[in-house]
Design an enzyme around this catalytic site. Sequence first.
Site, PDB file in Angstrom:
ATOM      1  CE  LYS A   1      -6.133   0.687  -0.200  1.00  0.00           C
ATOM      2  NZ  LYS A   1      -6.142   0.563  -1.613  1.00  0.00           N
TER       3      LYS A   1
ATOM      4  CG  ASP B   1      -3.975  -3.741  -7.428  1.00  0.00           C
ATOM      5  OD1 ASP B   1      -3.813  -4.608  -8.451  1.00  0.00           O
ATOM      6  OD2 ASP B   1      -4.565  -4.154  -6.198  1.00  0.00           O
TER       7      ASP B   1
ATOM      8  CE  LYS C   1      -3.890  -2.592   0.900  1.00  0.00           C
ATOM      9  NZ  LYS C   1      -3.184  -3.762   0.950  1.00  0.00           N
TER      10      LYS C   1
ATOM     11  CG  ASN D   1      -1.006  -6.204  -5.691  1.00  0.00           C
ATOM     12  OD1 ASN D   1      -1.461  -6.747  -4.576  1.00  0.00           O
ATOM     13  ND2 ASN D   1      -1.475  -5.462  -6.184  1.00  0.00           N
TER      14      ASN D   1
ATOM     15  NE  ARG E   1      -8.331  -6.670 -10.046  1.00  0.00           N
ATOM     16  CZ  ARG E   1      -7.178  -6.349  -9.225  1.00  0.00           C
ATOM     17  NH1 ARG E   1      -6.846  -7.410  -8.102  1.00  0.00           N
ATOM     18  NH2 ARG E   1      -6.534  -5.333  -9.092  1.00  0.00           N
TER      19      ARG E   1
END
Length: 319
Positions: free
Chosen positions: A165, A278, A130, A288, A230
Amino acid sequence: MNKKKILKIGIVMDPIQLIDIKKDSSFAILLEAQRRHHEIHYMEVNDLYLQKNQAYAKTRLIKIQKKINNHFSFIEEKNISLNQLDVILMRKDPPFNMEFIYVTYILEYAEKEGVLIINKPKSLRDCNEKIFSLLFKKFTPDTLVTRNISQIYNFWKTHKDIIIKPLDNMGGTSVFRIKEDDVNCLVIAEVMTNYEKKYCMIQTYLPSVKDGDKRILIVNGQAIPWCIARIPKKGETRANIAAGGTAKIRKLHKKDWEIANHLSPILKEKGLIFVGLDVIGDKLTEINITSPTCICEIELHTNISISGMLLDYIENQIY
């Protein structure tokens, strides 16, 4: 031409009996390694240990096949020094906790003795998936990393629509959207920070997520020209496949290429050989590096072998 050497390839992963072989990227990589007749040594986290300043593991030689509920068999189990392996793939899924960090220390002992570790243990520790993205501020949404509830509340009041998150998880776990009229902002902040004892990430909500949260894969500094978008299911904020999102394959757009090309040499320099970016709209949200997914989905719809590219890199490094 000389016959290529059979490599001893180790992999550290979650229990293989629990994976979905139709979409598991580790399984796709192992299939390619087996196709090339390499020797595969399977390990889980609790198999690794240090003794007399040497890294060891209980490994199991493994054979795999694309048969649901019958996709693997163990051939032989033994304890070995990790320096007997040519390469180790660190593919343990988050949570990124102290146990994960301890494993990177053990793998570093093997790395110092010449074993290729993918991804590099030091970078796995240094580059939180992150927070690492925030180094590239021209590509990221407005972001707050804090455990202070008042700061979260003020960020929400300023931006009116936010995502909160945890810093150490994956797959959309514990991701909340807080809209302008949400009466639960403070209680969500309390739970997410465990009453100001735990850091979390807060970002402006990106409406373009309805068009897809894109996973862009990079192998040894080379971006794959197709990505997986996605799409969140109706009524859902999270686009993750694990959270019920659907996957659609798309070509990289101009902004996707700009982001990927900017990051690629930095990732390569850090020994981050297999990475998933992402991207929502034109914003980078995560990098990631622990166990990137979506190999299977991309390979299914294109003639690109991502697992083949990764094995090519490994072979070129060792031969």
